[in-house]
Design an enzyme around this catalytic site. Structure first.
Site, PDB file in Angstrom:
ATOM      1  CE1 TYR A 182       0.598   1.571   4.326  1.00 20.32           C
ATOM      2  CE2 TYR A 182       0.775  -0.818   4.510  1.00 20.32           C
ATOM      3  CZ  TYR A 182       1.001   0.449   5.035  1.00 20.32           C
ATOM      4  OH  TYR A 182       1.630   0.602   6.245  1.00 20.32           O
ATOM      5  CB  CYS A 183       1.989   3.709  -1.727  1.00 23.20           C
ATOM      6  SG  CYS A 183       1.229   3.411  -3.342  1.00 23.20           S
ATOM      7  CB  THR A 184       0.102   8.396  -0.915  1.00 27.26           C
ATOM      8  OG1 THR A 184       1.209   8.489  -0.023  1.00 27.26           O
ATOM      9  CG2 THR A 184      -0.850   9.559  -0.672  1.00 27.26           C
TER      10      THR A 184
END
Length: 298
Positions: A182-184
């Site tokens: 996951y990331c922004t």
């Protein structure tokens, strides 16, 4: 009324220079500010401006064949959250230093992880329990103020560090587990999930739309905790009034989500500073040096 839009699209671009000129002209006409990166891999942008102008930008950008299916995410903020408009051509739309490893076709990154909606993430966790590993695809300082509960947070200061970091044997025990990256906004996981698969991780997923999309669905009532670090004047975004502060003040270790830059312009490092320590403008290292200098002058 003003807003911020975040978006990316992996798609083959034959002439990124021409796309850059078109995008800059369009943004200047609509008085938008922010950052856009164009490459042969596609486009990546964050822009702030008037709501009507952003809607016009989206409509115009989607006229390009490569960008028709682009998903745009909306966030609070506006033009003032960006110092200027920057539109650049680079080798990658997100800098992993792995341009030769990433292949892109009309459907996106070839060979990346399976996309999971926020709802599908919860379903996987319900089915597989503690076997599921959340893997943070951001820089460590971003994860310091917000992350998925129990997530693995790699010790990286820059996105380009991931390729080397993933070779560390400490991750070998994860290679047979279901891993959700996951990331922004999702863009870094498009590449990260590919790099992980190429390095022996067998079951790799990526959170579709990133933390931003997850926050829209569950806010602070799900598996996320803390604040979302963002790369504009806001520096942070909370999904609800229930959001917890999980970061630690650099000076007293009180919980906070507030980032400031060290007042020493040579250093300028980001540091977490709570309300009680707001007057301490230097990071701990520079503060010691500053005090020593003042004593020597006396």
């Amino acid at each position: 009324m003003q807003k911020i839009i975040l978006y990316y699209k992996f798609a083959p671009i034959s002439d990124p220079v021409a796309v850059r000129l078109w995008q800059r002209t369009l943004c200047e006409k609509l008085d938008l500010k922010g950052r856009i990166i164009v490459s042969t891999q596609g486009i990546n942008g964050t822009l702030g401006g008037d709501l009507a102008d952003l809607k016009t930008y989206i409509k115009e950008t989607k006229t390009h064949d490569a960008f028709k299916g682009t998903a745009f995410k909306w966030s609070d903020g506006g033009r003032a959250d960006f110092p200027k408009l920057s539109v650049k051509v680079r080798a990658e739309i997100v800098t992993f230093g792995a341009a030769d490893e990433v292949k892109v076709d009309e459907t996106g990154v070839v060979g990346g992880g399976k996309h999971l909606s926020p709802e599908a993430v919860h379903q996987l966790v319900a089915e597989r329990g503690d076997d599921v590993v959340f893997f943070d695809g951001r820089n460590a300082y971003e994860a310091a103020v917000g992350k998925f509960k129990g997530a693995v947070v790699p010790s990286v200061a820059h996105t380009r560090d991931f390729a080397t970091e993933l070779a560390d044997p400490k991750y070998d025990s994860l290679k047979d587990k279901p891993v959700i990256t996951y990331c922004t906004g999702g863009i870094r996981c498009e590449v990260l999930s590919l790099l992980m698969k190429n390095r022996g991780f067998k079951e790799v997923y990526q959170l579709d739309g990133g933390i931003a999309k997850y926050g829209e669905a569950y806010a602070d009532d799900g598996l996320w905790e803390g604040s979302l670090y963002v790369f504009d004047g806001r520096m942070g975004h909370k999904f609800s009034d229930k959001a917890k502060d999980i970061g630690q003040c650099a000076h007293c270790e009180a919980t906070t989500s507030n980032y400031e830059n060290c007042a020493n312009k040579v250093c300028n490092r980001l540091m977490l500073v709570c309300g009680e320590c707001a007057d301490k403008r230097y990071c701990p290292g520079c503060a010691v040096a500053q005090n020593s200098l003042q004593k020597s002058v006396r």
